[in-house]
Design a protein around this motif. Structure first.
Motif, mmCIF file in Angstrom:
data_model
loop_
_atom_site.group_PDB
_atom_site.id
_atom_site.type_symbol
_atom_site.label_atom_id
_atom_site.label_comp_id
_atom_site.label_asym_id
_atom_site.label_seq_id
_atom_site.Cartn_x
_atom_site.Cartn_y
_atom_site.Cartn_z
ATOM 1 N N ASP A 110 0.809 -1.220 0.000
ATOM 2 C CA ASP A 110 0.000 0.000 0.000
ATOM 3 C C ASP A 110 0.847 1.278 0.000
ATOM 4 N N THR A 111 2.081 1.182 -0.503
ATOM 5 C CA THR A 111 2.886 2.386 -0.709
ATOM 6 C C THR A 111 2.081 3.377 -1.550
ATOM 7 N N PRO A 112 1.993 4.653 -1.124
ATOM 8 C CA PRO A 112 1.227 5.620 -1.935
ATOM 9 C C PRO A 112 1.715 5.634 -3.380
ATOM 10 N N ARG A 113 0.775 5.588 -4.315
ATOM 11 C CA ARG A 113 1.148 5.423 -5.722
ATOM 12 C C ARG A 113 2.026 6.556 -6.234
ATOM 13 N N ASP A 114 1.822 7.776 -5.689
ATOM 14 C CA ASP A 114 2.644 8.876 -6.201
ATOM 15 C C ASP A 114 4.086 8.779 -5.706
ATOM 16 N N GLN A 115 4.333 7.934 -4.706
ATOM 17 C CA GLN A 115 5.702 7.737 -4.224
ATOM 18 C C GLN A 115 6.473 6.726 -5.077
ATOM 19 N N MET A 116 5.721 5.852 -5.764
ATOM 20 C CA MET A 116 6.362 4.706 -6.415
ATOM 21 C C MET A 116 7.453 5.108 -7.419
#
Ligand SMILES: [Zn+2]
Length: 245
Positions: free
Chosen positions: A59-65
């Motif tokens: 569930d890492t925030p998608r904008d961090q990926m």
């Protein structure tokens, strides 16, 4: 459709450019081989088409990926000794096709790095194992890179805007494909297996959920080595080599 038998690797290679769709492609497919090339004195650089923004397993925030994965690839490249890592902008993970724009961007990198050898993913699908190596992005980058090698990078009349940037035509003489059907050129990477694993560990968003990565990779790479007639217990990565000059 498949590849012809591999050509013998060139013996006078000084510079290698790896062109890949996603962070981790180089390390999964060829990390042991790249570490060997660096140890032998070759200068290796990477061009990444995307930052792997569709990757990850939690569930890492998608904008961090994309930020995480760019940093992971830079750290992994440092593990294997790759000198320079360049990321293209404007391409999304999962959306790649071999467009003229992608060919032009890869051509620009080829003319800048002037590699003797290109390492990239196969443009040919492996029907017996379509997950992993035959991700459509890998096929697209393999195809666009092959088109950039011939004719784009060497043709002075292709992409005249690159000439205006002072980038001269360049002939890449050899291409190594990973992940394709029936790879028949095997590299003994027994001595660099731990470096490959260290590089893969840097891709934490992609590998930290894999408890048995070492064992799975070992058994796959032992099988490749055994099939190629290497001594018992050795480990291998496999490629197809094409001469282009
Ligand atoms: Zn990939």
């Amino acid at each position: 459709m498949t590849f012809p038998p591999s050509a013998p690797p060139l013996t006078d290679v000084k510079r290698v450019l790896g062109v890949f769709a996603h962070p981790d492609d180089a390390d999964f497919g060829a990390g042991g081989t790249v570490a060997r090339w660096v140890a032998e004195g070759l200068e290796v650089s990477y061009l990444l088409v995307t930052r792997g923004d569709s990757g990850g397993f939690d569930d890492t925030p998608r904008d961090q990926m994309p930020l995480l994965r760019e940093a992971e690839q830079r750290a992994a490249a440092a593990e294997v000794g790759v000198a320079e890592v360049e990321f293209l902008d404007g391409y999304r993970d999962g959306y790649l096709t071999p467009t003229i724009e992608l060919r032009r961007d890869i051509t620009r990198a080829i003319r800048r790095f002037r590699p003797d050898r290109i390492l990239t993913t196969s443009p040919l699908r492996r029907w017996e194992r379509i997950a992993g190596p035959s991700h459509p992005d890998h096929l697209a980058v393999g195809e666009a890179t092959t088109c950039a090698v011939y004719p784009d990078a060497r043709n002075p009349f292709a992409f005249p805007e690159l000439g205006a940037d002072g980038l001269e035509p360049w002939v890449v003489r050899e291409v190594w494909y990973s992940g394709g059907p029936n790879p028949d050129h095997v590299v003994d990477v027994t001595d660099t297996f731990d470096v490959k694993l260290a590089a893969l560990a840097r891709h934490a968003t992609q590998t930290r959920h894999l408890d048995d990565l070492r064992r799975v990779l070992r058994s796959r790479m032992e099988l490749l080595a055994r099939d190629a007639g290497l001594p018992e217990g050795h480990l291998a990565e496999a490629f197809t080599i094409i001469h282009t000059a």
